[in-house]
Scaffold this motif. Sequence first.
Motif, PDB file in Angstrom:
ATOM      1  N   THR A  26       1.002  -1.135  -0.153  1.00  0.00           N
ATOM      2  CA  THR A  26      -0.086  -0.007   0.235  1.00  0.00           C
ATOM      3  C   THR A  26       0.822   1.288   0.063  1.00  0.00           C
ATOM      4  OG1 THR A  26      -0.080   0.029   2.372  1.00  0.00           O
ATOM      5  CG2 THR A  26      -1.877  -1.006   1.070  1.00  0.00           C
ATOM      6  N   LEU A  27       0.210   2.354  -0.490  1.00  0.00           N
ATOM      7  CA  LEU A  27       0.906   3.699  -0.502  1.00  0.00           C
ATOM      8  C   LEU A  27       0.914   4.169   1.001  1.00  0.00           C
ATOM      9  CD1 LEU A  27      -0.829   5.156  -3.525  1.00  0.00           C
ATOM     10  CD2 LEU A  27       1.577   4.339  -3.395  1.00  0.00           C
ATOM     11  N   GLU A  28      -0.192   4.185   1.624  1.00  0.00           N
ATOM     12  CA  GLU A  28      -0.309   4.458   3.151  1.00  0.00           C
ATOM     13  C   GLU A  28      -0.574   3.353   3.947  1.00  0.00           C
ATOM     14  OE1 GLU A  28      -0.115   7.940   3.956  1.00  0.00           O
ATOM     15  OE2 GLU A  28       0.060   8.450   1.880  1.00  0.00           O
ATOM     16  N   MET A  29      -0.226   3.346   5.396  1.00  0.00           N
ATOM     17  CA  MET A  29      -0.256   2.430   6.338  1.00  0.00           C
ATOM     18  C   MET A  29      -1.727   1.842   6.315  1.00  0.00           C
ATOM     19  SD  MET A  29       2.281   1.499   7.856  1.00  0.00           S
ATOM     20  CE  MET A  29       3.788   1.922   8.847  1.00  0.00           C
ATOM     21  N   VAL A  30      -2.065   0.607   6.382  1.00  0.00           N
ATOM     22  CA  VAL A  30      -3.362   0.217   6.810  1.00  0.00           C
ATOM     23  C   VAL A  30      -3.095  -0.695   8.036  1.00  0.00           C
ATOM     24  CG1 VAL A  30      -5.078  -1.338   6.059  1.00  0.00           C
ATOM     25  CG2 VAL A  30      -4.198   0.290   4.677  1.00  0.00           C
ATOM     26  N   GLU A  31      -3.796  -0.377   9.193  1.00  0.00           N
ATOM     27  CA  GLU A  31      -3.582  -1.084  10.430  1.00  0.00           C
ATOM     28  C   GLU A  31      -2.212  -1.358  10.811  1.00  0.00           C
ATOM     29  OE1 GLU A  31      -6.574  -4.211  11.275  1.00  0.00           O
ATOM     30  OE2 GLU A  31      -7.748  -3.238   9.680  1.00  0.00           O
ATOM     31  N   LYS A  32      -1.346  -0.386  10.478  1.00  0.00           N
ATOM     32  CA  LYS A  32       0.020  -0.178  10.986  1.00  0.00           C
ATOM     33  C   LYS A  32       0.960  -1.232  10.258  1.00  0.00           C
ATOM     34  CE  LYS A  32      -0.881   0.839  15.801  1.00  0.00           C
ATOM     35  NZ  LYS A  32      -0.744   0.318  17.252  1.00  0.00           N
ATOM     36  N   ARG A  33       0.622  -1.284   8.895  1.00  0.00           N
ATOM     37  CA  ARG A  33       1.251  -2.069   8.050  1.00  0.00           C
ATOM     38  C   ARG A  33       1.351  -1.590   6.475  1.00  0.00           C
ATOM     39  NH1 ARG A  33       0.590  -7.912   9.337  1.00  0.00           N
ATOM     40  NH2 ARG A  33       2.107  -8.159   7.953  1.00  0.00           N
ATOM     41  N   LYS A  34       2.151  -1.840   5.695  1.00  0.00           N
ATOM     42  CA  LYS A  34       1.931  -1.619   4.079  1.00  0.00           C
ATOM     43  C   LYS A  34       2.290  -2.996   3.267  1.00  0.00           C
ATOM     44  CE  LYS A  34       3.570   2.809   3.010  1.00  0.00           C
ATOM     45  NZ  LYS A  34       4.536   3.695   2.530  1.00  0.00           N
ATOM     46  N   ARG A  35       2.480  -3.957   3.887  1.00  0.00           N
ATOM     47  CA  ARG A  35       2.650  -5.137   3.091  1.00  0.00           C
ATOM     48  C   ARG A  35       1.575  -6.268   3.642  1.00  0.00           C
ATOM     49  NH1 ARG A  35       8.228  -3.388   3.129  1.00  0.00           N
ATOM     50  NH2 ARG A  35       9.109  -3.233   1.036  1.00  0.00           N
ATOM     51  N   PHE A  36       0.988  -7.042   2.581  1.00  0.00           N
ATOM     52  CA  PHE A  36      -0.034  -7.970   2.785  1.00  0.00           C
ATOM     53  C   PHE A  36       0.255  -9.081   2.280  1.00  0.00           C
ATOM     54  CE2 PHE A  36      -1.557  -3.962   3.892  1.00  0.00           C
ATOM     55  CZ  PHE A  36      -2.078  -4.085   5.237  1.00  0.00           C
ATOM     56  N   LYS A  37       0.148 -10.265   2.593  1.00  0.00           N
ATOM     57  CA  LYS A  37       0.012 -11.597   1.930  1.00  0.00           C
ATOM     58  C   LYS A  37      -0.997 -12.486   2.666  1.00  0.00           C
ATOM     59  CE  LYS A  37       2.740 -15.513   0.486  1.00  0.00           C
ATOM     60  NZ  LYS A  37       3.938 -16.534   0.564  1.00  0.00           N
ATOM     61  N   GLY A  38      -1.952 -12.777   1.620  1.00  0.00           N
ATOM     62  CA  GLY A  38      -3.059 -13.537   2.212  1.00  0.00           C
ATOM     63  C   GLY A  38      -3.950 -13.990   0.851  1.00  0.00           C
ATOM     64  N   VAL A  39      -5.153 -14.467   1.343  1.00  0.00           N
ATOM     65  CA  VAL A  39      -6.178 -14.964   0.425  1.00  0.00           C
ATOM     66  C   VAL A  39      -7.203 -13.572  -0.116  1.00  0.00           C
ATOM     67  CG1 VAL A  39      -8.156 -16.224  -0.047  1.00  0.00           C
ATOM     68  CG2 VAL A  39      -6.248 -17.328   1.110  1.00  0.00           C
TER      69      VAL A  39
END
Length: 166
Positions: free
Chosen positions: A104-117
């Motif tokens: 993400t460009l901006e933080m989402v729930e204190k993170r910028k990287r996600f890996k999941g379904v």
Amino acid sequence: MQKHYLEDVIEPTIKNLGFEIVRVLTIGDKNPVIQIMIEHKDYNKEITVDDCATVSKALSVLLDEKDPIDDKYVLEVSSPGLDRPLTKLEHFSRYIGYVIKLETLEMVEKRKRFKGVLKEVNGNNVVINMEETDYTIAYDNISKAKIVLTDELWEQYLKAHKNNQN
């Protein structure tokens, strides 16, 4: 996600040939490499080497005529592959249930990287389930995303490829 400046120039030609743009990247400043990923309008058809050659020839003529790039460049046309980038909201809708990575460009729930379904697309939001938690991410906040090559995805590809040859 931001649209590449060359897309407006090349999109009509690619569409007239029966394809859609997945992504356009310019790599390097002097003598750049222009990478264009394409897919069939019928998403179930695989891109062949001949498809890439057809698009490359048509774009070479177009780019020579329009001359939107100052320096010499190398044009590469390819398929998106199994671990394809997700560059349009409709890509996310098409690949619900797949494992994806996104930043993400901006933080989402204190993170910028996600890996999941990839769980769902709700309006302009993408919902990804990671570690038993759903994260809702605004499409406009996604800087890059792609499908993760998993054993299940590979098995699905092999099964579909075998069925297409019969």
